[in-house]
Each structure stands twice: as structure tokens, then as C-alpha cells.
Design a protein around this motif. Structure first.
Motif, PDB file in Angstrom:
ATOM      1  N   GLN A 192      -7.833   2.255  -1.768  1.00 34.55           N
ATOM      2  CA  GLN A 192      -7.347   0.880  -1.706  1.00 34.55           C
ATOM      3  C   GLN A 192      -6.587   0.541  -2.982  1.00 34.55           C
ATOM      4  O   GLN A 192      -7.144   0.584  -4.078  1.00 34.55           O
ATOM      5  CB  GLN A 192      -8.518  -0.087  -1.532  1.00 34.55           C
ATOM      6  CG  GLN A 192      -8.112  -1.547  -1.519  1.00 34.55           C
ATOM      7  CD  GLN A 192      -7.327  -1.921  -0.269  1.00 34.55           C
ATOM      8  OE1 GLN A 192      -7.784  -1.737   0.845  1.00 34.55           O
ATOM      9  NE2 GLN A 192      -6.121  -2.438  -0.472  1.00 34.55           N
ATOM     10  N   GLU A 193      -5.311   0.173  -2.804  1.00 36.88           N
ATOM     11  CA  GLU A 193      -4.497  -0.228  -3.947  1.00 36.88           C
ATOM     12  C   GLU A 193      -4.753  -1.693  -4.291  1.00 36.88           C
ATOM     13  O   GLU A 193      -5.019  -2.515  -3.398  1.00 36.88           O
ATOM     14  CB  GLU A 193      -2.991  -0.060  -3.637  1.00 36.88           C
ATOM     15  CG  GLU A 193      -2.579   1.319  -3.189  1.00 36.88           C
ATOM     16  CD  GLU A 193      -2.639   1.519  -1.690  1.00 36.88           C
ATOM     17  OE1 GLU A 193      -2.152   2.553  -1.188  1.00 36.88           O
ATOM     18  OE2 GLU A 193      -3.195   0.630  -0.990  1.00 36.88           O
ATOM     19  N   SER A 194      -4.639  -2.014  -5.564  1.00 37.31           N
ATOM     20  CA  SER A 194      -4.763  -3.405  -5.978  1.00 37.31           C
ATOM     21  C   SER A 194      -3.899  -3.619  -7.219  1.00 37.31           C
ATOM     22  O   SER A 194      -3.671  -2.697  -8.006  1.00 37.31           O
ATOM     23  CB  SER A 194      -6.223  -3.770  -6.277  1.00 37.31           C
ATOM     24  OG  SER A 194      -6.749  -2.961  -7.306  1.00 37.31           O
ATOM     25  N   GLY A 217       1.409  -8.569  -7.060  1.00 35.73           N
ATOM     26  CA  GLY A 217       2.467  -8.346  -6.078  1.00 35.73           C
ATOM     27  C   GLY A 217       3.836  -8.734  -6.614  1.00 35.73           C
ATOM     28  O   GLY A 217       4.849  -8.455  -5.975  1.00 35.73           O
ATOM     29  N   LEU A 275      -0.965  -0.859 -11.326  1.00 32.43           N
ATOM     30  CA  LEU A 275      -1.715  -0.810 -10.075  1.00 32.43           C
ATOM     31  C   LEU A 275      -2.941   0.090 -10.238  1.00 32.43           C
ATOM     32  O   LEU A 275      -2.920   1.045 -11.018  1.00 32.43           O
ATOM     33  CB  LEU A 275      -0.848  -0.263  -8.937  1.00 32.43           C
ATOM     34  CG  LEU A 275       0.344  -1.095  -8.505  1.00 32.43           C
ATOM     35  CD1 LEU A 275       1.173  -0.329  -7.469  1.00 32.43           C
ATOM     36  CD2 LEU A 275      -0.098  -2.431  -7.931  1.00 32.43           C
ATOM     37  N   VAL A 324       6.922  -0.696  -1.608  1.00 30.38           N
ATOM     38  CA  VAL A 324       5.509  -0.570  -1.247  1.00 30.38           C
ATOM     39  C   VAL A 324       4.990   0.650  -1.998  1.00 30.38           C
ATOM     40  O   VAL A 324       5.581   1.734  -1.919  1.00 30.38           O
ATOM     41  CB  VAL A 324       5.322  -0.380   0.270  1.00 30.38           C
ATOM     42  CG1 VAL A 324       3.849  -0.104   0.591  1.00 30.38           C
ATOM     43  CG2 VAL A 324       5.815  -1.615   1.019  1.00 30.38           C
ATOM     44  N   THR A 384       0.685  -1.320  -1.044  1.00 31.66           N
ATOM     45  CA  THR A 384       0.800  -2.680  -1.553  1.00 31.66           C
ATOM     46  C   THR A 384       2.238  -2.929  -1.983  1.00 31.66           C
ATOM     47  O   THR A 384       2.840  -2.084  -2.655  1.00 31.66           O
ATOM     48  CB  THR A 384      -0.169  -2.926  -2.722  1.00 31.66           C
ATOM     49  OG1 THR A 384      -0.144  -4.311  -3.086  1.00 31.66           O
ATOM     50  CG2 THR A 384       0.172  -2.097  -3.957  1.00 31.66           C
TER      51      THR A 384
END
Lengths: 120, 111
Positions: free
Chosen positions: A5-7, A10, A20, A94, A114
Motif C-alpha cells: 500500500q502506497e501512501s 497527492g 512516498l 501514478v 497513488t
């Protein structure tokens, strides 16, 4: 089942640093024989490999980004990170994180991706 | 190093077979049997379909197969189905300093 899971933000301003994190669950990021990588995809365009880090800690970067990118691993928190500095609008994409197997050339598990937009 | 070369688009009717080519050089595709293929539906992450030239991950249909001749790798999809409509990307190992090289992608349309 391994999950990634990327976070991260944005939206990043031009000339600043894109940061990231990819959190790995369902398995250990310290597993030998695997690499952990970042791949991006500008809107409407193809996949671009950014770089990867091996379980040994060795890093590999795309030559066109090498001067601006750093990938690191945090084994205690089971995640790895991407930093890309001096960003411009062309870095809008992305961003995907992936586990890379073999010689680090094929991604068998991917995050959902993301979107990072570079704009003032 | 330059990206691998793929046709921009291919098309086929349900039930037919199609082949997508991926042309590299003697430094990547031609040197190593380490080509992988990904399927990507709109808004989704890429999915590994073939690795190490011709191996299928668990769960991938045997309608998908990979091969190589010289500096060109190929992905063949037999018995085309509507769900196969997607973008397909090839990828090759290119040596220890730059392990990953992607193709530009091919849009498959199922007529």
C-alpha cells in the motif's frame, strides 16, 4: 497474501521533494531473494521503472532519474520509501510500489498506485 | 538504454489468437531469457502474466504464453475473450546496473 500500500502527499510543489512510503503486510520485507521497487505511470502513458532496493540493501536506479532519487528500507516498520527531489510537472504520475522477484526484473505483487501531481 | 519497442495497438475477434511483439537489443531481450509481460486494465495496477520468458504465475490462464526469438519476445493470447481487452507491457532484465526496461505498451482491442 502479500499486500502493498502506497501512501504520501497527492500534491507536491515544483522544485520540492516527492516522498512516498510503501507498507508491506502479509509478509516480511526482509525476506531474502526479493527486491522492492517503484514504478510510475504518467497520465495516459506507459510504465516507467524508477528504481529498486534488494534485500541486501543494494539500490538500483533508472539512469535518467539517478541524480534525484533515493530508495530506502525500514525493516522495523516493514516498509520502504521513495524520495524524488527537484520535481517538475513531468514527474506527475501514478506511482506504484511492487515486490520484484527473480533478478529484480518482474513484479509479482503490486500496490494499487497513488497519483502524485506536481503543481503550484 | 532505450525502451523496448511494442506495437501501439493490436486487435482480434473473440476466439481468435493474437501476438504482441516486444523488440529489444542484444543487451537485454536477446541476452537474457528474463522477459515478463503485464496486463493492465484502466485504473488498475499491472498484473503479471508471464515471467522469465514463458512461465505463468499461479492463477494465470494457459491461454497466455510467451516466447522469444533473437532480440524479440512475444506474448500470444489464444481464444480471445472480452476480458482480455487491456494494455499489455513487456519488460526485460537489462543487466545489474539497470535491471528493468519496459516496453511502451500495446492496447489490445477485442472486436
Amino acid at each position: 497474501q502479500l499486500q502493498l500500500q502506497e501512501s504520501g502527499p497527492g500534491l507536491v510543489k515544483p522544485s520540492e521533494t516527492l516522498s512516498l512510503t510503501c507498507t508491506v503486510s502479509g509478509g516480511s520485507i526482509s525476506s531474502s531473494g526479493f527486491y522492492w521497487g517503484w514504478i510510475r505511470q504518467p497520465p495516459g502513458k506507459g510504465l516507467e521503472w524508477i528504481g529498486s532496493i534488494a534485500y541486501s540493501g543494494s539500490t538500483y536506479y533508472d539512469p535518467s532519474l539517478k541524480s534525484r532519487v533515493a530508495i530506502s528500507v525500514d525493516t522495523s516498520n516493514n516498509h520502504f520509501s521513495l524520495k524524488l527531489n527537484s520535481v517538475t510537472a513531468t514527474d506527475t504520475a501514478v506511482y506504484y510500489c511492487a515486490r520484484l522477484a527473480g533478478y529484480g526484473e518482474h513484479g509479482d505483487y503490486w500496490g494499487q498506485g497513488t497519483l502524485v501531481t506536481v503543481s503550484s | 538504454q532505450s525502451a523496448l519497442t511494442q506495437p501501439a495497438s493490436v486487435s482480434g475477434s473473440p476466439g481468435q489468437s493474437i501476438t504482441i511483439s516486444c523488440t529489444g537489443t542484444s543487451s537485454d531481450v536477446g541476452r537474457y531469457n528474463l522477459v515478463s509481460w503485464y496486463q493492465q486494465h484502466p485504473g488498475k495496477a499491472p498484473k503479471l502474466m508471464i515471467y522469465e520468458g514463458s512461465k505463468r504465475p499461479s492463477g494465470v490462464s494457459n491461454r497466455f504464453s510467451g516466447s522469444k526469438s533473437g532480440n524479440t519476445a512475444s506474448l500470444t493470447i489464444s481464444g480471445l475473450q472480452a476480458e482480455d481487452e487491456a494494455d499489455y507491457y513487456c519488460c526485460s532484465y537489462a543487466g545489474s546496473s539497470t535491471p528493468v526496461l519496459f516496453g511502451g505498451g500495446t492496447k489490445l482491442t477485442v472486436l
